[in-house]
Enzyme design. Structure first.
Site, mmCIF file in Angstrom:
data_model
loop_
_atom_site.group_PDB
_atom_site.id
_atom_site.type_symbol
_atom_site.label_atom_id
_atom_site.label_comp_id
_atom_site.label_asym_id
_atom_site.label_seq_id
_atom_site.Cartn_x
_atom_site.Cartn_y
_atom_site.Cartn_z
ATOM 1 N N HIS A 103 0.830 -1.203 0.000
ATOM 2 C CA HIS A 103 0.000 0.000 0.000
ATOM 3 C C HIS A 103 0.864 1.251 0.000
ATOM 4 C CE1 HIS A 103 0.601 -1.347 4.175
ATOM 5 N NE2 HIS A 103 0.637 -0.069 4.511
ATOM 6 N N HIS A 105 0.722 5.244 1.019
ATOM 7 C CA HIS A 105 0.017 6.254 1.808
ATOM 8 C C HIS A 105 0.059 7.587 1.040
ATOM 9 C CE1 HIS A 105 0.295 4.027 5.788
ATOM 10 N NE2 HIS A 105 1.270 3.435 5.137
#
Ligand code: DGP
Length: 140
Positions: A103, A105
């Site tokens: 992921h 951010h």
């Protein structure tokens, strides 16, 4: 490096087994608000294909996630009145990673305002719902 665990939290979100505040989706990527935002509008962009982190992610999937992160960064400037955007990505525990589905951010920033510490405080669902609605509308 350990194998990809299909029972990680983000895999469950992708399968619809856990809820999230979605802001964007296409055929290869998915984006939703972080429930413990370091600043208002903190968004996580993930590939739909399984990848633990940058060390096992196919280059094309990573490139697509980067494109989506840029799209969200640009939209978040308008939606959250940001003066800048912090983009972070952590790999393995030693690299600061806690959830083991790759992921990125995307964190809108205001001049002079520090980010909260990582995973320090859960935001209220009604606040996240409103923010996700605005960001999703700007991305549509
Ligand atoms: P890291 O693996 O250190 O890059 O960060 C994981 C991030 O995921 C952290 O900012 C908090 C966030 N997070 C943890 N659990 C959940 C969850 O169930 N839902 C959402 N939306 N975010 C989560």
């Amino acid at each position: 490096m350990p194998a990809y665990d299909p029972n990680n939290i983000f895999a469950k979100i992708l399968r619809g087994e856990l809820p999230c505040f979605k802001v964007y989706e296409d055929d290869k990527a998915f984006a939703f608000l972080d429930i413990m935002p370091r600043a208002p509008g903190h968004t996580l962009v993930i590939p739909k294909a399984p990848a633990r982190n940058i060390l096992d992610c196919p280059a094309d999937d990573l490139a697509h996630v980067a494109k989506v992160a840029q799209k969200i960064a640009k939209a978040s400037v308008g939606v959250f009145g940001a003066d800048g955007v912090t983009v972070q990505q952590f790999n393995e525990g030693a690299g600061g990673q806690v959830v083991f589905h790759l992921h990125v951010h995307v964190i809108p920033r205001k001049a002079g305002v520090m980010m909260k510490p990582p995973a320090s405080e859960k935001e209220k669902p009604e606040v996240l719902a409103e923010q996700a609605k605005k960001l999703a509308a700007a991305l549509a």
